[in-house]
Design an enzyme around this catalytic site. Structure first.
Site, PDB file in Angstrom:
ATOM      1  N   LEU A 195       0.845  -1.193   0.000  1.00 32.35           N
ATOM      2  CA  LEU A 195       0.000   0.000   0.000  1.00 32.35           C
ATOM      3  C   LEU A 195       0.880   1.242   0.000  1.00 32.35           C
ATOM      4  O   LEU A 195       1.818   1.338   0.801  1.00 32.35           O
ATOM      5  CB  LEU A 195      -0.903   0.013   1.233  1.00 32.35           C
ATOM      6  CG  LEU A 195      -1.720   1.287   1.478  1.00 32.35           C
ATOM      7  CD1 LEU A 195      -2.771   1.477   0.385  1.00 32.35           C
ATOM      8  CD2 LEU A 195      -2.400   1.253   2.854  1.00 32.35           C
ATOM      9  N   SER A 196       0.604   2.184  -0.899  1.00 27.40           N
ATOM     10  CA  SER A 196       1.266   3.483  -0.908  1.00 27.40           C
ATOM     11  C   SER A 196       2.780   3.321  -1.057  1.00 27.40           C
ATOM     12  O   SER A 196       3.243   2.786  -2.066  1.00 27.40           O
ATOM     13  CB  SER A 196       0.887   4.249   0.362  1.00 27.40           C
ATOM     14  OG  SER A 196       1.262   5.595   0.283  1.00 27.40           O
TER      15      SER A 196
END
Length: 357
Positions: A195-196
């Site tokens: 994520l991210s």
């Protein structure tokens, strides 16, 4: 067993890097009217902004404090605390071994958390351990050290962490090879997602270690070569970057990105998908599906080779911000609405054909 040649670690002085990041963050916040107050409150000193990812909380607000994941495990399951060390450095990690793997693990999925998150937080929010029980795979949750990034972000924007045999890619790939060797899992059943900042690092791992990973999951992340330093990282996250560096390795990839992501602009998801398509097989089959899941509309572009092997899925989720689609409230940066990113990534990974079959 030695997995890597001895290589140099970070040569850029961390104090200089953090000082430059602090200065850039403060100037960026000022331009957006978000500069911190200079006066102290109750005698407390103003917080020091010391890395690129401090900017994220200024724009999006602090994530709600995650609920500590339950210590209860299925009978026979284990959630281990481990450490991996190689010439490039050392990181701790958690390994979830499902009770269902008593007859052997079907694969390994590496989950790279986002900024300010922890392995436990990420496990709770994505629900990946539950899927591991259902599909008999092992989950590895590497932990970023605050000594290496003050906001626990993977250093995807640092040149020293974008190469094979150096920095964080070397540490993470070696960690995974160790787990796979311990549990007898082959490369064609080893996958990485994030994520991210974790997603950006997952892309880097797919590019630099295609001999270790057979597929990549990218949630709210960035394309390979999107940044080479702090200023270009800001430009990439805001969607104003130049074209990313050329990618050389084709690896099956599934991408999730929300149309309302105010932290990593949705154009970054498009850039990840474009890199995969540009390197895909000459003849592909493409189809677009539209639907709704748990209150959010989505579209998904699916690409496959002529033999039917999936090469790319690009999920665009309407109204989703910078959060894990279909996630659980026990973790931070999650949104319960929308398609279940964890389930779709696992399906995509294990639909990949076995080598030699």
């Amino acid at each position: 067993m030695k997995f890597f040649k001895a290589g140099a670690t970070h040569r850029e002085p961390q104090n200089a890097r953090f000082a430059a990041a602090k200065d850039l963050v403060q100037r960026t916040l000022a331009r957006h009217g978000l500069a911190a107050q200079t006066g102290a409150t109750d005698g407390a000193a103003s917080p020091v902004t010391s890395s690129i990812n401090d900017l994220l909380s200024q724009f999006t607000g602090s994530a709600a404090a995650p609920v500590a994941p339950s210590a209860d495990l299925p009978d026979g399951a284990a959630f281990l605390d481990e450490t991996f060390t190689c010439a490039a450095g050392s990181r701790t990690f958690r390994t979830y071994i499902p009770a269902s793997a008593v007859k052997g693990a079907t694969g390994v999925v590496v989950m790279l958390h986002g900024c300010t998150q922890t392995p436990e937080d990420f496990a709770a929010g994505t629900g990946m351990n539950r899927l591991a029980e259902e599909r008999r795979f092992i989950v590895v949750y590497p932990a970023q050290s605050r000594r290496n990034n003050t906001q626990s972000c993977w250093n995807w924007f640092s040149r020293a962490d974008q190469c094979r045999d150096l920095g964080e890619p070397a540490i993470l790939a070696g960690m995974v090879q160790q787990v796979c060797a311990t549990h007898g899992v082959a490369q064609d059943r080893t996958f990485v997602a994030g994520l991210s900042a974790g997603a950006a690092m997952a892309v880097i791992l797919g590019e630099t270690y295609p001999d270790v990973f057979a597929g990549v999951g990218v949630h709210s992340g960035l394309a390979y070569g999107s940044a080479k330093d702090v200023p270009s990282a800001f430009a990439a996250m805001s969607g104003t970057m130049a074209e990313p560096a050329q990618k050389l390795t084709q690896i099956p990839t599934i991408v999730f990105h929300g149309t309302s992501d105010a932290t990593v602009h949705p154009s970054n998801g498009d850039a990840v998908a474009r890199q995969v398509k540009d390197l895909g097989p000459g003849q592909t089959i493409e189809m677009v599906e539209r639907g709704e899941a748990d209150g959010r509309a989505f579209s998904v572009l699916r690409c496959s080779a002529a033999n039917g092997a999936p090469t790319l899925e690009h999920w665009t989720v309407s109204g989703l911000g910078h959060a894990w689609s279909g996630g659980h409230a026990e973790g931070s940066y999650t949104d319960p609405k929308g398609p279940d990113a964890s389930a779709e990534m696992v399906r995509f990974f294990f639909d990949q054909p076995r080598k030699g079959l």
